[in-house]
Motif scaffolding. Sequence first.
Motif, PDB file in Angstrom:
ATOM      1  N   PRO A 368       0.825  -1.214   0.000  1.00  0.00           N
ATOM      2  CA  PRO A 368       0.000   0.000   0.000  1.00  0.00           C
ATOM      3  C   PRO A 368       0.861   1.267   0.000  1.00  0.00           C
ATOM      4  CG  PRO A 368      -0.779  -1.561   1.653  1.00  0.00           C
ATOM      5  CD  PRO A 368       0.523  -2.083   1.158  1.00  0.00           C
ATOM      6  N   ARG A 369       0.392   2.251  -0.747  1.00  0.00           N
ATOM      7  CA  ARG A 369       1.040   3.563  -0.745  1.00  0.00           C
ATOM      8  C   ARG A 369      -0.055   4.612  -0.613  1.00  0.00           C
ATOM      9  NH1 ARG A 369       4.284   5.884  -5.865  1.00  0.00           N
ATOM     10  NH2 ARG A 369       2.173   5.621  -6.677  1.00  0.00           N
ATOM     11  N   VAL A 370      -0.301   5.014   0.619  1.00  0.00           N
ATOM     12  CA  VAL A 370      -1.349   5.979   0.921  1.00  0.00           C
ATOM     13  C   VAL A 370      -0.772   7.377   0.791  1.00  0.00           C
ATOM     14  CG1 VAL A 370      -2.982   6.770   2.672  1.00  0.00           C
ATOM     15  CG2 VAL A 370      -2.454   4.326   2.464  1.00  0.00           C
ATOM     16  N   ALA A 371      -1.533   8.277   0.181  1.00  0.00           N
ATOM     17  CA  ALA A 371      -1.083   9.656   0.012  1.00  0.00           C
ATOM     18  C   ALA A 371      -0.924  10.339   1.370  1.00  0.00           C
ATOM     19  CB  ALA A 371      -2.078  10.431  -0.849  1.00  0.00           C
ATOM     20  N   PRO A 372       0.037  11.274   1.482  1.00  0.00           N
ATOM     21  CA  PRO A 372       0.285  11.936   2.777  1.00  0.00           C
ATOM     22  C   PRO A 372      -0.735  13.006   3.106  1.00  0.00           C
ATOM     23  CG  PRO A 372       1.744  12.823   1.108  1.00  0.00           C
ATOM     24  CD  PRO A 372       0.975  11.707   0.441  1.00  0.00           C
ATOM     25  N   THR A 373      -1.989  12.581   3.235  1.00  0.00           N
ATOM     26  CA  THR A 373      -3.065  13.502   3.642  1.00  0.00           C
ATOM     27  C   THR A 373      -3.441  13.188   5.087  1.00  0.00           C
ATOM     28  OG1 THR A 373      -4.642  11.944   2.673  1.00  0.00           O
ATOM     29  CG2 THR A 373      -3.994  13.817   1.321  1.00  0.00           C
ATOM     30  N   PRO A 374      -3.593  14.177   5.938  1.00  0.00           N
ATOM     31  CA  PRO A 374      -3.777  13.926   7.380  1.00  0.00           C
ATOM     32  C   PRO A 374      -5.129  13.348   7.750  1.00  0.00           C
ATOM     33  CG  PRO A 374      -3.926  16.270   6.910  1.00  0.00           C
ATOM     34  CD  PRO A 374      -3.503  15.619   5.626  1.00  0.00           C
ATOM     35  N   ASP A 375      -6.187  13.643   7.001  1.00  0.00           N
ATOM     36  CA  ASP A 375      -7.519  13.274   7.454  1.00  0.00           C
ATOM     37  C   ASP A 375      -8.244  12.295   6.530  1.00  0.00           C
ATOM     38  OD1 ASP A 375      -7.619  15.091   5.423  1.00  0.00           O
ATOM     39  OD2 ASP A 375      -9.295  16.253   6.243  1.00  0.00           O
ATOM     40  N   LYS A 376      -7.596  11.835   5.464  1.00  0.00           N
ATOM     41  CA  LYS A 376      -8.217  10.890   4.537  1.00  0.00           C
ATOM     42  C   LYS A 376      -7.220   9.802   4.144  1.00  0.00           C
ATOM     43  CE  LYS A 376     -11.432  14.157   2.343  1.00  0.00           C
ATOM     44  NZ  LYS A 376     -11.866  14.758   1.040  1.00  0.00           N
ATOM     45  N   THR A 377      -7.759   8.702   3.643  1.00  0.00           N
ATOM     46  CA  THR A 377      -6.933   7.633   3.083  1.00  0.00           C
ATOM     47  C   THR A 377      -7.128   7.646   1.580  1.00  0.00           C
ATOM     48  OG1 THR A 377      -7.160   6.308   5.099  1.00  0.00           O
ATOM     49  CG2 THR A 377      -6.440   5.163   3.101  1.00  0.00           C
ATOM     50  N   ILE A 378      -6.177   8.247   0.882  1.00  0.00           N
ATOM     51  CA  ILE A 378      -6.262   8.416  -0.564  1.00  0.00           C
ATOM     52  C   ILE A 378      -5.301   7.433  -1.226  1.00  0.00           C
ATOM     53  CG2 ILE A 378      -6.021  10.009  -2.500  1.00  0.00           C
ATOM     54  CD1 ILE A 378      -8.249  10.790  -0.635  1.00  0.00           C
TER      55      ILE A 378
END
Length: 517
Positions: A368-378
């Motif tokens: 998995p490579r989740v985007a570095p967004t603080p409040d969502k899993t993109i």
Amino acid sequence: MDRRHLLQLAAATATTLWLPRSAWSQPKFTSNPFTLGVASGSPTHDSVVLWTRLVVPGGALTEAATVRWEVARDEAFKDIVKSGQSQALPELGHSVHAEVGGLEPDRWYFYRFFAGDERSPVGRTRTFPAPDAMATRLRLAYASCQRWEHGYFTAYRHMLNEQLDAVLFLGDYIYEYPGAKDAVRPVPGGWVLTLDDYRRRYELHKSEPELQAMHAACPWIVTWDDHEVQNDYAGLHVGENGPEVKDFPARRAAAYQAFYEHMPLRSSVLTQAVAGLRQGAETRIYGELRFGRLASFYVLDDRQYRDLHACTKDGKPGSSSVDVASCPLLADPKRTLLGAPQEAWLDQAFARAGQGWNIITQQTLFAPRVAPTPDKTIVWNDGWDGYPAARQRLVDSLRKRELRNAVLLGGDVHENWVGHVKADFAEAKSPNVAVEFCGTSITSRSGGNDKMAERLARNPHFVFADGERKGYGVCEFTPKRMSTALRVVSDVTKKDAGIETLASFVVEAGVPKIERA
């Protein structure tokens, strides 16, 4: 062309012929027809496929041609061990796929072709060790994504010096685009849509001397990704970008035929799909190869059999970034990236695997490579992140079969990513079940190193990432350890670019943990 007829022609031309000279098809060549070079691939312990394709200026070659080939133990061809004839047919783009058997295990050979009075460059190839042989060393490179207009294939000039046993090419050998305004070098022609278009695009890429030289240096093991057909296509579903094509399955079939015509593949890849499969006519490129008892390769195909992307923005074809919380379809356990038959084959292959290195060669980033967004899993829905249930099934298969020394190699993302495959990625203390090296591109651009530290922090199963440099990876396997070097060129826009090692890693046999070298 009728699919069954295509298969029959390919099988016939791969067979060694013994025709009297009076029966040869001998067009008169006004120039050397071997301008695309030579290649070898699909190696086993006693056979290899030898490839070339006859091309003359203006496409004037319209009839069949008899091509002779020789295999020797020495570069001077004083000790010829095999020779034969193959027919280069216009229906198959005058390509040659000579399937040469009866060779000695674990040795290097030289080969060449003749057509009329013309002779090809000399190629060098090898057989793999016998399945029960105690091989002590395997050295290979993995590469992907060579977009012509983004730069020069200088990386292959440096790859020639790596003393490799084989090259693993993991997809995007060509790109179907008409070019770009900010191109380093122009791409002739427009969008690639027809069989002739695909042939011309392969001719363009194979005109690069450095790529030809690397093909002639050792056998290649190849798979494809999306740009061999269309960006982000999924199975028989159209991808994104380009003019509308009314019959996408026909376009895909043309692209698959062109891929076969330009790669050192066995004719058996042009199989007929099992009755009832929705995919229709199949080009089976997934399979297994053995390098003695030291290593096994599992070559995967994640394009031909996949389900349509989940929750692409505005319902458009192709891929996009997706908020996991707003896309319940992502979690559907029925969704597949490999297709049920390929998943079942892979699980059975794991069941019979040996104790050596098990190298899973596939197209893209696995973990998995989740985007570095603080409040969502993109996540990006074109890779394994878009098919999490399928990914977990593969992980579960690794665990159930207790597969030792599992290594996943990938490409596609135009960035270097190095990390661990976890039994459960949601649990930080979950055990490692494999290691992963996802390579950068030969030339294709990426977004650079913007927020790379934040991306690594959000995805702690990765130990290294770089989004800027281009090149390839080199892996060396011994019974005790695996070592990997990320080799990068200084500037893909320069023909004389230098090379350096960006980072090196070691994995000890029996311990799925990456250490920085």
